[in-house]
Design an enzyme around this catalytic site. Structure first.
Site, PDB file in Angstrom:
ATOM      1  N   ASP A 198     -58.936 -66.129 -26.863  1.00 51.15           N
ATOM      2  CA  ASP A 198     -59.688 -65.032 -26.242  1.00 51.15           C
ATOM      3  C   ASP A 198     -58.727 -63.916 -25.820  1.00 51.15           C
ATOM      4  O   ASP A 198     -59.147 -62.887 -25.288  1.00 51.15           O
ATOM      5  CB  ASP A 198     -60.563 -65.525 -25.080  1.00 51.15           C
ATOM      6  CG  ASP A 198     -59.772 -66.163 -23.966  1.00 51.15           C
ATOM      7  OD1 ASP A 198     -58.542 -66.312 -24.101  1.00 51.15           O
ATOM      8  OD2 ASP A 198     -60.392 -66.527 -22.936  1.00 51.15           O
ATOM      9  N   SER A 199     -57.423 -64.110 -26.129  1.00 54.48           N
ATOM     10  CA  SER A 199     -56.461 -63.003 -26.015  1.00 54.48           C
ATOM     11  C   SER A 199     -56.842 -61.886 -26.982  1.00 54.48           C
ATOM     12  O   SER A 199     -56.319 -60.773 -26.893  1.00 54.48           O
ATOM     13  CB  SER A 199     -55.036 -63.489 -26.284  1.00 54.48           C
ATOM     14  OG  SER A 199     -54.982 -64.250 -27.478  1.00 54.48           O
ATOM     15  N   LYS A 222     -61.295 -74.727 -27.367  1.00 51.61           N
ATOM     16  CA  LYS A 222     -60.358 -74.847 -26.231  1.00 51.61           C
ATOM     17  C   LYS A 222     -61.030 -74.289 -24.978  1.00 51.61           C
ATOM     18  O   LYS A 222     -61.676 -73.234 -25.053  1.00 51.61           O
ATOM     19  CB  LYS A 222     -59.054 -74.082 -26.518  1.00 51.61           C
ATOM     20  CG  LYS A 222     -58.084 -74.097 -25.322  1.00 51.61           C
ATOM     21  CD  LYS A 222     -56.675 -73.694 -25.697  1.00 51.61           C
ATOM     22  CE  LYS A 222     -56.441 -72.212 -25.828  1.00 51.61           C
ATOM     23  NZ  LYS A 222     -56.723 -71.407 -24.613  1.00 51.61           N
ATOM     24  N   GLU A 235     -60.438 -73.678 -20.612  1.00 50.31           N
ATOM     25  CA  GLU A 235     -59.454 -73.581 -19.537  1.00 50.31           C
ATOM     26  C   GLU A 235     -59.941 -74.316 -18.292  1.00 50.31           C
ATOM     27  O   GLU A 235     -61.054 -74.055 -17.823  1.00 50.31           O
ATOM     28  CB  GLU A 235     -59.209 -72.110 -19.181  1.00 50.31           C
ATOM     29  CG  GLU A 235     -58.587 -71.311 -20.308  1.00 50.31           C
ATOM     30  CD  GLU A 235     -58.311 -69.858 -19.923  1.00 50.31           C
ATOM     31  OE1 GLU A 235     -58.495 -69.488 -18.737  1.00 50.31           O
ATOM     32  OE2 GLU A 235     -57.922 -69.090 -20.814  1.00 50.31           O
ATOM     33  N   GLU A 295     -49.667 -73.498 -19.891  1.00 45.52           N
ATOM     34  CA  GLU A 295     -49.188 -72.115 -19.884  1.00 45.52           C
ATOM     35  C   GLU A 295     -48.421 -71.790 -18.606  1.00 45.52           C
ATOM     36  O   GLU A 295     -48.909 -72.019 -17.498  1.00 45.52           O
ATOM     37  CB  GLU A 295     -50.388 -71.154 -20.043  1.00 45.52           C
ATOM     38  CG  GLU A 295     -49.990 -69.691 -20.056  1.00 45.52           C
ATOM     39  CD  GLU A 295     -51.062 -68.760 -20.596  1.00 45.52           C
ATOM     40  OE1 GLU A 295     -52.109 -69.213 -21.081  1.00 45.52           O
ATOM     41  OE2 GLU A 295     -50.829 -67.525 -20.530  1.00 45.52           O
ATOM     42  N   ASP A 314     -61.182 -70.504 -28.866  1.00 43.32           N
ATOM     43  CA  ASP A 314     -61.360 -70.465 -27.405  1.00 43.32           C
ATOM     44  C   ASP A 314     -62.825 -70.300 -27.055  1.00 43.32           C
ATOM     45  O   ASP A 314     -63.529 -69.488 -27.674  1.00 43.32           O
ATOM     46  CB  ASP A 314     -60.609 -69.253 -26.819  1.00 43.32           C
ATOM     47  CG  ASP A 314     -59.257 -69.627 -26.253  1.00 43.32           C
ATOM     48  OD1 ASP A 314     -59.017 -70.818 -25.989  1.00 43.32           O
ATOM     49  OD2 ASP A 314     -58.426 -68.704 -26.078  1.00 43.32           O
TER      50      ASP A 314
END
Ligand code: KIV
Length: 273
Positions: A53-54, A122, A124, A191, A92
């Protein structure tokens, strides 16, 4: 292992990643958001391509990752999958698509898998999103965890600084990593945490731990493609190694083209019909 010895043919699966951890073979992961770059990255022998999602930052120009939607992630992942033969493609789940309501989470994960053909998702977070992860896993969808600095929580953290320097946060991180391992996640991104802690996590879980700004004691590394190729020069954290200066190369090539058009050098006699 040198690039020459990377097996560039055999398809990477979640099972193969755990085999790699067992054998002590490092896992290379990189982000991609479109067909052409995914194809180049896959052909180079990448193990995992992350449709991060970057994309919010490097493709859409947003300040944070929060604005990304499920539709936008599906669009990017679909393009990446079309360019990929060998790498495992992980997508993501964007902010708001899995926090809070685990039924919504599994619905969104199924949409991502069905419509993009990505091979895993993925998410978070740790204990706070356990129910969502368990539901997604129960639908047969492989899940990669993400702990440490979790950019979707930037408004809670208030900073992109290194996480888990204090004992309490480090202990919670280890507990979350063990939990993600025990409920069946196939891998974990860590991270921006101290290298010693990241190594301890990698040694405490059976699944591969893939670091970004987490030192060399983990099972693999991930970077954002734009950062490592020098397309995003404003971003230069300590952990980043730049492998190319494509920003400068593109700028020079485009300036050259403009000059050639303005001076009528392009097209020449052999470049027309
Ligand atoms: O969105 C992303 O690119 C990521 C990586 C930084 C791991 O989550």
């Amino acid at each position: 292992m040198s690039t020459n010895t990377v097996d560039k043919v055999r398809k990477v699966t979640t099972a193969r990643l755990s085999e790699m951890k067992r054998r002590g073979e490092k896992i290379a992961m990189l982000t991609a958001y479109d067909f052409s770059m995914a194809k180049l990255i896959d052909e180079a022998g990448m193990d995992v391509i992350l449709v991060g999602d970057s994309a919010s930052n490097v493709m859409a120009g947003n300040v944070t990752t929060l604005p990304m939607t499920v539709d936008q992630m599906i669009y990017h992942a679909k393009s990446v999958v079309k360019g990929t033969n060998r790498a495992l493609v992980v997508c993501d789940m964007p902010f708001g698509s899995y926090q809070g309501d685990s039924k919504e989470a599994v619905k969104n994960a199924i949409r991502i898998m069905k419509e993009s053909h990505a091979e895993a998702v993925k998410l978070e977070g740790g204990s706070e999103i356990r129910e969502s992860i368990e539901r997604i896993l129960s639908a047969g969808i492989p899940v990669m965890g993400h702990l440490g600095l979790t950019p979707q929580s930037i408004n809670k953290f208030g900073t992109y600084a290194v996480r888990a320097k204090e004992e309490a946060e480090a202990a919670k991180l280890i507990e979350d990593a063990r939990m993600l391992d025990s409920i069946g996640c196939f891998a974990l991104v860590l991270e921006k945490v101290p290298a010693a802690l990241a190594q301890k996590v990698a040694e405490s879980v059976s699944i591969p731990v893939i670091g970004i700004g987490a030192g060399g004691g983990v099972d693999g590394q991930v970077l954002v493609m734009h950062d490592m190729l020098g397309l995003n020069k404003g971003f230069s954290p300590k952990f980043l190694r730049r492998y190319a200066d494509l920003g400068t190369a593109i700028n020079e090539a485009v300036s050259h083209y403009i000059e050639d058009v303005k001076t009528s050098d392009f097209p020449n006699a052999s470049e027309q019909y």
